[in-house]
Design a protein around this motif. Structure first.
Motif: not given
Length: 285
Positions: A155-162, A186-191
């Motif tokens: 059920n865990f959801r997560n979006y991480i902006l490096i 200025q690229i922002k990786p999301i993991v």
């Protein structure tokens, strides 16, 4: 008479004030290594300010190591005098060997421990412990609680902006060319911590504002589809941005209940300063 359940977690999770004050919660810290120097990840031996200052100045990233099986066995030997059993919730086994140490320590001590792979870090781990408290209050036995928590990891959801590409570069997770182009554009990786407990890149977004909207869009969808209203914002030494993200979420979901906290050190040494993560559980109705 022994108490029914001791709760164990490690410092890859977000250690809330509730956990610190809870008489049945035991926090087992990881160790952070800067070359030959070692620090216990307890927020005292090495504060967050010190951690990020050292990371910024270091030519190579620090390393983290899980507690030994002997450390867990020592704890479990003490706990079995007071408790019938323990439920231990640990970081994803794909990212840390802590759960293996915990399991080995339980075998060494002969204490009954239900070890749960959270498939997560930070609040993804801590949220399961909080869920466990609720199930215990409802009268469920330890084995039933452990079974429920294992099912609810999905059920865990997560979006991480490096936040800091230089940290990924220093850690060998990004080539020099990608680092140069990413910084230039200025690229922002999301993991994301995936359903099987791995940390993987899922997207790249141009500009910080677009990245923030990317996070909020996914939160809004689960709010509309599942009624989720409890969210957690974890940040890497950037409280101002975390507060700003909170206000943006509240514009879209006015009744949202939002907690803000620091990233766990284990994630911070890889993700970098200025990282933002928006987290929630899909069953938060």
């Amino acid at each position: 008479m022994k108490k029914p359940i001791a709760w164990i977690m490690d410092t890859t999770g977000f250690v809330t004030e509730e956990f610190k004050a809870h008489p049945d919660v035991y926090i087992v810290p990881l160790t952070i290594h800067f070359g030959a120097e070692e620090f216990i990840d307890d927020g005292v031996d090495l504060t967050n300010d010190d951690l990020y200052k050292r990371i910024k100045e270091a030519t190579s990233l620090p390393k983290t190591s899980q507690p030994s099986a002997g450390k867990f066995a020592e704890l479990y030997n003490k706990l079995q005098e007071q408790y019938e059993c323990a439920i231990a919730v640990h970081a994803s086994a794909k990212l840390s060997g802590t759960i293996a140490s915990s399991t080995a320590g339980a075998e060494m001590s002969g204490f009954k421990v239900y070890a749960i792979d959270s498939l997560a870090l930070s609040y993804g781990l801590s949220g399961l412990v909080e869920r466990g408290f609720e199930l215990e209050e409802q009268g469920l036995k330890a084995e039933e609680i452990a079974q429920r928590l294992e099912k609810e990891t999905t059920n865990f959801r997560n979006y991480i902006l490096i936040g800091n590409l230089s940290q990924l570069y220093k850690g060998g997770r990004m080539s020099g060319a990608h680092y140069y182009l990413g910084s230039l554009l200025q690229i922002k990786p999301i993991v994301q911590l995936t359903a099987d407990g791995e940390l993987k890149p899922i997207d790249k977004v141009r500009s910080h504002n677009k990245a923030i909207q990317y996070l909020i869009k996914h939160a809004q969808k689960d709010h509309e589809d599942y009624g989720v209203r409890r969210f957690q914002i974890m940040h890497g030494h950037t409280m101002k941005e975390a507060e700003s993200l909170k206000q943006e979420v509240l514009k879209i979901i006015p009744d949202a209940d939002i907690l803000i906290g620091d990233l766990s050190s284990s994630l911070a040494v890889h993700a970098g300063e200025e990282t933002l993560a928006l987290l929630w559980r899909k069953d938060d109705l």
